[in-house]
Write a protein that holds these residues in place. Structure first.
Motif, PDB file in Angstrom:
ATOM      1  N   ILE A  48       1.001  -1.098   0.005  1.00 24.41           N
ATOM      2  CA  ILE A  48       0.109   0.135   0.034  1.00 24.41           C
ATOM      3  C   ILE A  48       0.840   1.283  -0.142  1.00 24.41           C
ATOM      4  N   VAL A  49       1.993   1.090   0.602  1.00 21.72           N
ATOM      5  CA  VAL A  49       2.959   2.343   0.839  1.00 21.72           C
ATOM      6  C   VAL A  49       3.786   2.390  -0.700  1.00 21.72           C
ATOM      7  N   VAL A  50       4.069   1.351  -1.045  1.00 20.38           N
ATOM      8  CA  VAL A  50       5.125   1.213  -2.194  1.00 20.38           C
ATOM      9  C   VAL A  50       4.461   1.745  -3.558  1.00 20.38           C
ATOM     10  N   TYR A  51       2.942   1.113  -3.631  1.00 17.03           N
ATOM     11  CA  TYR A  51       2.394   1.569  -5.217  1.00 17.03           C
ATOM     12  C   TYR A  51       2.282   2.840  -5.426  1.00 17.03           C
ATOM     13  N   PRO A  52       1.992   3.868  -4.317  1.00 14.62           N
ATOM     14  CA  PRO A  52       1.952   5.333  -4.789  1.00 14.62           C
ATOM     15  C   PRO A  52       3.260   5.729  -5.204  1.00 14.62           C
ATOM     16  N   ILE A  53       4.187   5.535  -4.405  1.00 17.82           N
ATOM     17  CA  ILE A  53       5.682   5.856  -4.677  1.00 17.82           C
ATOM     18  C   ILE A  53       6.124   5.421  -6.340  1.00 17.82           C
ATOM     19  N   VAL A  54       5.695   4.184  -6.583  1.00 15.43           N
ATOM     20  CA  VAL A  54       6.154   3.692  -7.845  1.00 15.43           C
ATOM     21  C   VAL A  54       5.295   4.495  -8.948  1.00 15.43           C
ATOM     22  N   LEU A  55       3.885   4.840  -8.523  1.00 11.61           N
ATOM     23  CA  LEU A  55       3.316   5.746  -9.573  1.00 11.61           C
ATOM     24  C   LEU A  55       3.843   7.086  -9.710  1.00 11.61           C
ATOM     25  N   LEU A  56       4.453   7.663  -8.710  1.00 12.51           N
ATOM     26  CA  LEU A  56       5.187   9.042  -8.809  1.00 12.51           C
ATOM     27  C   LEU A  56       6.551   8.709  -9.394  1.00 12.51           C
ATOM     28  N   MET A  57       7.146   7.615  -9.173  1.00 18.74           N
ATOM     29  CA  MET A  57       8.339   7.443 -10.040  1.00 18.74           C
ATOM     30  C   MET A  57       7.970   7.421 -11.483  1.00 18.74           C
ATOM     31  N   GLU A  58       6.927   6.551 -11.781  1.00 17.19           N
ATOM     32  CA  GLU A  58       6.836   6.488 -13.590  1.00 17.19           C
ATOM     33  C   GLU A  58       6.601   8.102 -13.934  1.00 17.19           C
ATOM     34  N   ALA A  59       5.469   8.687 -13.127  1.00 16.81           N
ATOM     35  CA  ALA A  59       5.139   9.936 -13.721  1.00 16.81           C
ATOM     36  C   ALA A  59       6.412  10.776 -13.905  1.00 16.81           C
ATOM     37  N   GLY A  60       7.330  10.999 -12.585  1.00 12.90           N
ATOM     38  CA  GLY A  60       8.484  11.563 -12.864  1.00 12.90           C
ATOM     39  C   GLY A  60       9.403  11.517 -13.978  1.00 12.90           C
ATOM     40  N   ALA A  61       9.427  10.174 -14.259  1.00 13.47           N
ATOM     41  CA  ALA A  61      10.510   9.544 -15.519  1.00 13.47           C
ATOM     42  C   ALA A  61       9.804  10.121 -16.536  1.00 13.47           C
ATOM     43  N   CYS A  62       8.321  10.007 -16.781  1.00 11.56           N
ATOM     44  CA  CYS A  62       7.606  10.305 -18.055  1.00 11.56           C
ATOM     45  C   CYS A  62       7.989  11.840 -18.443  1.00 11.56           C
ATOM     46  N   VAL A  63       7.822  12.681 -17.213  1.00 12.27           N
ATOM     47  CA  VAL A  63       8.022  14.080 -17.323  1.00 12.27           C
ATOM     48  C   VAL A  63       9.506  14.363 -17.502  1.00 12.27           C
ATOM     49  N   GLY A  64      10.433  13.683 -17.042  1.00 16.84           N
ATOM     50  CA  GLY A  64      11.732  13.560 -17.417  1.00 16.84           C
ATOM     51  C   GLY A  64      12.055  13.478 -18.941  1.00 16.84           C
ATOM     52  N   LEU A  65      11.381  12.359 -19.415  1.00 18.03           N
ATOM     53  CA  LEU A  65      11.634  11.984 -20.722  1.00 18.03           C
ATOM     54  C   LEU A  65      11.083  13.038 -21.559  1.00 18.03           C
ATOM     55  N   TYR A  66       9.966  13.592 -21.251  1.00 19.27           N
ATOM     56  CA  TYR A  66       9.393  14.744 -22.158  1.00 19.27           C
ATOM     57  C   TYR A  66      10.043  15.714 -22.162  1.00 19.27           C
ATOM     58  N   ARG A  67      10.672  16.286 -21.235  1.00 18.15           N
ATOM     59  CA  ARG A  67      11.665  17.395 -20.855  1.00 18.15           C
ATOM     60  C   ARG A  67      12.941  17.293 -21.763  1.00 18.15           C
ATOM     61  N   GLN A  68      13.524  15.969 -21.830  1.00 17.21           N
ATOM     62  CA  GLN A  68      14.585  15.533 -22.519  1.00 17.21           C
ATOM     63  C   GLN A  68      14.230  15.796 -24.053  1.00 17.21           C
ATOM     64  N   GLY A  69      13.061  15.483 -24.315  1.00 17.23           N
ATOM     65  CA  GLY A  69      12.855  15.406 -25.855  1.00 17.23           C
ATOM     66  C   GLY A  69      12.425  16.817 -26.193  1.00 17.23           C
ATOM     67  N   LYS A  70      11.845  17.624 -25.615  1.00 14.34           N
ATOM     68  CA  LYS A  70      11.708  18.956 -25.923  1.00 14.34           C
ATOM     69  C   LYS A  70      13.048  19.762 -26.028  1.00 14.34           C
ATOM     70  N   SER A  71      13.979  19.474 -24.971  1.00 17.77           N
ATOM     71  CA  SER A  71      15.009  20.228 -25.071  1.00 17.77           C
ATOM     72  C   SER A  71      15.968  19.893 -26.296  1.00 17.77           C
ATOM     73  N   GLY A  72      15.762  19.020 -27.059  1.00 17.63           N
ATOM     74  CA  GLY A  72      16.349  18.714 -28.224  1.00 17.63           C
ATOM     75  C   GLY A  72      17.621  17.608 -27.949  1.00 17.63           C
ATOM     76  N   VAL A  73      17.459  17.062 -26.763  1.00 10.79           N
ATOM     77  CA  VAL A  73      18.882  16.066 -26.366  1.00 10.79           C
ATOM     78  C   VAL A  73      18.694  14.802 -27.315  1.00 10.79           C
ATOM     79  N   GLY A  74      17.678  14.844 -28.101  1.00 11.29           N
ATOM     80  CA  GLY A  74      17.736  13.485 -29.005  1.00 11.29           C
ATOM     81  C   GLY A  74      16.355  12.797 -28.999  1.00 11.29           C
ATOM     82  N   GLY A  75      15.915  12.421 -30.183  1.00 15.13           N
ATOM     83  CA  GLY A  75      14.485  11.541 -30.189  1.00 15.13           C
ATOM     84  C   GLY A  75      14.816  10.376 -29.228  1.00 15.13           C
ATOM     85  N   PRO A  76      13.458   9.879 -29.169  1.00 18.83           N
ATOM     86  CA  PRO A  76      13.550   8.584 -27.944  1.00 18.83           C
ATOM     87  C   PRO A  76      14.280   7.440 -29.094  1.00 18.83           C
ATOM     88  N   THR A  77      15.215   7.002 -28.249  1.00 18.79           N
ATOM     89  CA  THR A  77      15.890   5.723 -28.692  1.00 18.79           C
ATOM     90  C   THR A  77      15.014   4.424 -28.839  1.00 18.79           C
TER      91      THR A  77
END
Length: 106
Positions: A48-77
Motif C-alpha cells: 500500500i505504501v510502495v504502490y503510490p511511490i512507484v506511480l510517482l516514479m513513473e510519472a516523474g520519469a515520463c516528465v523527465g523524458l518529455y523534457r529531454q525530448g523537448k530540449s532537443g537532447v535527441g529523439g527517443p531511442t
C-alpha cells in the motif's frame, strides 16, 4: 552536481520492475496465498505504501523524458520506446490481476 543524462530511463526501468513485483505479489495473495497464516498483512501494508511511490516514479520519469525530448537532447531511442511500453504494461498488470479476480469470484 547534475543528474546523469539517462536518469529518466533508469527511473522508468526501476519503477516498471517494482510494479511487476507488486503485480506478482497481488496475484499470489489473491489467488493462492492465505495472508492470515503467511504474514501477508505486513506485506500488504508495504504494498500500500510502495504502490503510490512507484506511480510517482513513473510519472516523474515520463516528465523527465518529455523534457529531454523537448530540449532537443535527441529523439527517443529504441530502448526508451521499449521502456515506455514496459511502463504502460506494468501499469496494466495490477488492473488485469484485480479484474481477473473479480471475474473469477462472480
Amino acid at each position: 552536481m547534475s543528474l546523469p543524462l539517462r536518469w529518466p530511463q533508469w527511473m522508468l526501468a526501476g519503477s516498471a520492475l517494482v510494479m511487476a513485483a507488486l503485480t506478482a505479489f497481488a496475484a499470489r495473495v489473491l489467488f493462492t496465498a492465505h495472508p492470515e497464516t503467511e504474514g501477508g498483512g505486513l506485506l500488504f501494508a508495504i504494498a500500500i505504501v510502495v504502490y503510490p511511490i512507484v506511480l510517482l516514479m513513473e510519472a516523474g520519469a515520463c516528465v523527465g523524458l518529455y523534457r529531454q525530448g523537448k530540449s532537443g537532447v535527441g529523439g527517443p531511442t529504441g530502448r526508451t520506446q521499449g521502456l515506455i511500453g514496459l511502463a504502460f504494461l506494468s501499469l496494466a498488470g495490477p488492473v488485469l490481476v484485480f479484474l481477473a479476480y473479480a471475474l473469477m469470484r462472480r
